[in-house]
Write a protein that holds these residues in place. Sequence first.
Motif, short mmCIF file in Angstrom:
data_model
loop_
_atom_site.label_atom_id
_atom_site.label_comp_id
_atom_site.label_asym_id
_atom_site.label_seq_id
_atom_site.Cartn_x
_atom_site.Cartn_y
_atom_site.Cartn_z
N ASP A 147 0.83 -1.20 0.00
CA ASP A 147 0.00 0.00 0.00
C ASP A 147 0.86 1.25 0.00
O ASP A 147 2.04 1.21 0.34
N ARG A 173 0.52 6.61 4.05
CA ARG A 173 -0.57 7.56 4.24
C ARG A 173 -0.27 8.51 5.40
O ARG A 173 0.49 8.18 6.30
N ASP A 177 -9.15 6.31 6.95
CA ASP A 177 -9.03 5.60 5.67
C ASP A 177 -8.76 6.57 4.52
O ASP A 177 -7.98 6.29 3.63
N ASN A 178 -9.44 7.72 4.55
CA ASN A 178 -9.29 8.71 3.49
C ASN A 178 -9.07 10.08 4.15
O ASN A 178 -10.02 10.69 4.65
N ASN A 182 -8.28 13.10 2.96
CA ASN A 182 -8.94 14.26 2.35
C ASN A 182 -10.43 14.30 2.70
O ASN A 182 -10.97 15.35 3.03
N GLU A 183 -11.09 13.14 2.63
CA GLU A 183 -12.50 13.09 2.99
C GLU A 183 -12.69 13.44 4.48
O GLU A 183 -13.60 14.19 4.82
#
Length: 154
Positions: free
Chosen positions: A77, A80, A144-145, A147-148
Amino acid sequence: MNNDSYPDIRALVPHEGEMVFLDRVLTAGTSTLCAEVTIGQRSVFFDGAGVGSWVGIEYMAQAIAAHAGFLARLRGDAVRVGFLLGARRYQTSVPLFALGSVLHVHVQHVLQGENGLGAFDCRIDDGASAANLANATITVFQPDNVNEFLQRSF
């Protein structure tokens, strides 16, 4: 694994340039990581004698980020961004990390929630004698995200 088999620290943390405070990963596993930092005149926050021991929190946070990056790379992956939420009981036995000090920053993953919250027991030692210089429990969050999450949060 030996020291030469770990990726460069800059491939593991989501920091760039001078904001990467750690020098390299010494050991890593599924729940632990040890990174090294040498205090030099070019160290961020160097004040002529050393780096204030309060910067140890950031060394710990970057070692946690390196651990997350190490695990991400093992899974194939991307590395992040995560967030340092806080530290419980940061204690240090020195006012500063002196010029020329070689520090080992140890992190151990002790708690992980399904919601992305985690906790790490962390300590910094002098590398040579393993004398404890600082310790804390650090709480982190990796959505997990990112930006969201940021768009929903602000």
